[in-house]
Every structure is written in C-alpha cells, then in structure tokens.
Design an enzyme around this catalytic site. Sequence first.
Site, PDB file in Angstrom:
ATOM      1  N   ASP A  15     -47.411  10.750  37.484  1.00 33.38           N
ATOM      2  CA  ASP A  15     -48.688  10.272  36.933  1.00 33.38           C
ATOM      3  C   ASP A  15     -49.691  10.000  38.054  1.00 33.38           C
ATOM      4  O   ASP A  15     -50.838   9.638  37.792  1.00 33.38           O
ATOM      5  CB  ASP A  15     -48.495   9.053  36.015  1.00 33.38           C
ATOM      6  N   SER A  16     -49.272  10.238  39.316  1.00 33.38           N
ATOM      7  CA  SER A  16     -50.236  10.271  40.424  1.00 33.38           C
ATOM      8  C   SER A  16     -51.267  11.367  40.154  1.00 33.38           C
ATOM      9  O   SER A  16     -52.323  11.406  40.797  1.00 33.38           O
ATOM     10  CB  SER A  16     -49.522  10.517  41.762  1.00 33.38           C
TER      11      SER A  16
ATOM     12  N   ASP B 119     -43.119  12.224  34.390  1.00 31.12           N
ATOM     13  CA  ASP B 119     -43.386  10.802  34.637  1.00 31.12           C
ATOM     14  C   ASP B 119     -44.052  10.192  33.403  1.00 31.12           C
ATOM     15  O   ASP B 119     -45.149  10.619  33.017  1.00 31.12           O
ATOM     16  CB  ASP B 119     -44.335  10.713  35.841  1.00 31.12           C
TER      17      ASP B 119
ATOM     18  N   LYS C 111     -39.092   9.867  34.059  1.00 31.70           N
ATOM     19  CA  LYS C 111     -39.040   8.712  34.965  1.00 31.70           C
ATOM     20  C   LYS C 111     -39.828   7.584  34.341  1.00 31.70           C
ATOM     21  O   LYS C 111     -40.905   7.816  33.789  1.00 31.70           O
ATOM     22  CB  LYS C 111     -39.637   9.081  36.330  1.00 31.70           C
TER      23      LYS C 111
ATOM     24  N   GLU D   3     -41.052   3.347  35.126  1.00 36.80           N
ATOM     25  CA  GLU D   3     -41.165   2.321  36.165  1.00 36.80           C
ATOM     26  C   GLU D   3     -40.597   0.992  35.677  1.00 36.80           C
ATOM     27  O   GLU D   3     -40.765   0.621  34.516  1.00 36.80           O
ATOM     28  CB  GLU D   3     -42.639   2.126  36.548  1.00 36.80           C
TER      29      GLU D   3
ATOM     30  N   GLU E 283     -40.000   2.686  45.921  1.00 41.79           N
ATOM     31  CA  GLU E 283     -41.334   2.902  46.507  1.00 41.79           C
ATOM     32  C   GLU E 283     -41.795   1.675  47.285  1.00 41.79           C
ATOM     33  O   GLU E 283     -41.771   0.544  46.758  1.00 41.79           O
ATOM     34  CB  GLU E 283     -42.347   3.243  45.397  1.00 41.79           C
TER      35      GLU E 283
HETATM   36  O1  KIV Z   1     -46.493   9.550  40.212  1.00 41.61           O
HETATM   37  C1  KIV Z   1     -45.920   9.781  41.291  1.00 41.61           C
HETATM   38  O2  KIV Z   1     -46.315  10.661  42.060  1.00 41.61           O
HETATM   39  C2  KIV Z   1     -44.756   8.981  41.620  1.00 41.61           C
HETATM   40  C3  KIV Z   1     -44.148   9.176  42.964  1.00 41.61           C
HETATM   41  C4  KIV Z   1     -44.996   8.593  43.997  1.00 41.61           C
HETATM   42  C5  KIV Z   1     -42.756   8.670  43.026  1.00 41.61           C
HETATM   43  O3  KIV Z   1     -44.342   8.181  40.841  1.00 41.61           O
END
Ligand code: KIV
Length: 288
Positions: free
Chosen positions: A46-47, A85, A114, A116, A184
């Site tokens: 989600d970056s 994510d 994934k 959090e 992280e």
């Molecule tokens: O969204 C992302 O890119 C991440 C990584 C930094 C692990 O969660």
Amino acid sequence: MNPKKVTVPMIRAMKGQQRIGMLTAYDYPSAKVVDAAGADIILVGDSLGMVVLGYPDTLSVTVDDMIHHTRAAVRGTTHALIVGDMPYLSYHIAIGETVRNAGRFIQAGAHAVKIEGGKEIRIRTIEALLDAEIPVMGHIGLTPQSVNALGGFKVQGKGTEESRRLIEEAQALEKAGCFSIVLECVPTELAAFITERVSIPTIGIGAGAGCDGQVLVFHDLLGLYDGHTPKFVRKYANLAEDMQKAIGTFLSDVRDGTFPNDAESFHSGTREDLERLYGSGGVVVSIK
Ligand code: KIV
C-alpha cells in the site's frame, strides 16, 4: 533464478537455509522487472499510495486501488510469490468484511495477504483469514497505517516495554499461523532476537541484517521517488534522473526536427504521387 514458482511453504522452508529477497511492485512493467531479477516475493504494497499515487501516506489507498494494481502485477509475474497488502480500513471493521476483502486479492491472483499489527484483535482476524484458506504475512514495528497513532514514521521497540510488546506480538503472529512477518524500523538487535525466537521467516525493512530476508520499496531502491528517503534505503540507481534526461533529449529532438528520422518512419509512394493525385500547394508552411 529458481525457475520454480515460489509458494507459501517454500518461503517458510527458506528460514535458516536461504535469505529471502522481497520487493514491492505495483503494475505489469515493475512486476516483470522484479520477477525477472529473481525476487522470491513481490509485495503489492500500500506504499502504492505514496510512491505511485502521490499521497503523503498510505491511509487514502482503497481496496479497489489495490486490486487494480494487484491484477496488473500478477500479469507481469511468473516466478515470485505475490502478496497483496490490505489497505487501511479493509480489515479493521468486521471479520466477514475482512475475509471478503482478502478474498478479492486472492481472486485477483495474489497468493497471500499482508496485514499490519499484532494485537489480540489482529490475531482473531488472521485466524479467520486462515480459516478461509488465505495465507497471511504479518507486519509489526512501524506500521505505516498507524502513523497518526504513532505520531510519525518512527523507529519502534526502543524501550523495554516496547521491545517486550514486539517480541510477544511476533510470537502471537507465529502462533496464529502467519507464514512470515515483516519487521519495519526495529532496532537491529531486537529484530535479530525476534528472528531467533520465531520459527517463521522475518523480513526486515530498516531492521538490520539479522532478519531472514529483506524488503525495499521499488521506487526507493531505483531512485524513482522524490519524497523523503529513510536512512535504511540503499539506492541502487537514480532512474528518475536518467528518465528525465532521456525525456529531455526526446523533447529537444522533437523541437530541432531530428525525431523521427527516416528509419523511424513509414513510407508509401512518393511526394510526386501525392501531388499528382491531390494537387500541390498547402495552407500551412512547415517548420524548417
Ligand atoms: O507497503 C509497503 O510497501 C510495505 C513494505 C514497506 C513492507 O508494507
């Protein structure tokens, strides 16, 4: 590159055998490049919100945004395991809604999701996802979706209480059935300590060299993001500069008339043929 398609059990089995290389990718061309380079895992992170969509953080990213990009990344991947994510609010409201959202990632071609956090409520969520046959990667330490609660993007696990909490969360994620955990922005010593105390791989980002694998954001590694670059990023290229130079050269070739050349053009008949058919003389004088 290992030609075999990477699976969740293969990632688990890599612990203690082989370091895991993970990278983010968000579309067909970036996934193709990362996959061809031999990454074990592609995270459609989600970056995306920051490095592709231009938001200041990840909180505005929606499930629809993520699914759109996951589908594109899947089309560019033949080897790596794809992890989708789950964005903010997609797993925070109700378990049924979480499973439905996670299922959309799987139907888009991701092999796992994934999420959090490692609190009790996340553990119940992870158990429900596993019940729905959806493998889960955990993510603790600096969890960017908690940026407002944490008061910024800061290193986590520095004091005794915080380090104890992270160790307990990692063990709870392992017990719940996660196949790996992202750590992280965690001090190197604590990340190595956690890595030794869980049987699943840890994948570090800003967590030192003692993790079982490492992940970086595609745009950070390649020098494609002009926002803040954290201390833990190693820039392996400066593609934004290279791209700007290439585009600048194209624009100057257009302006001085050297693009396109003859080899870059199509031909049919001659100028004389056209004049014979349609007459000579024009209204606009071409630029010399
Ligand atoms: O969204 C992302 O890119 C991440 C990584 C930094 C692990 O969660």
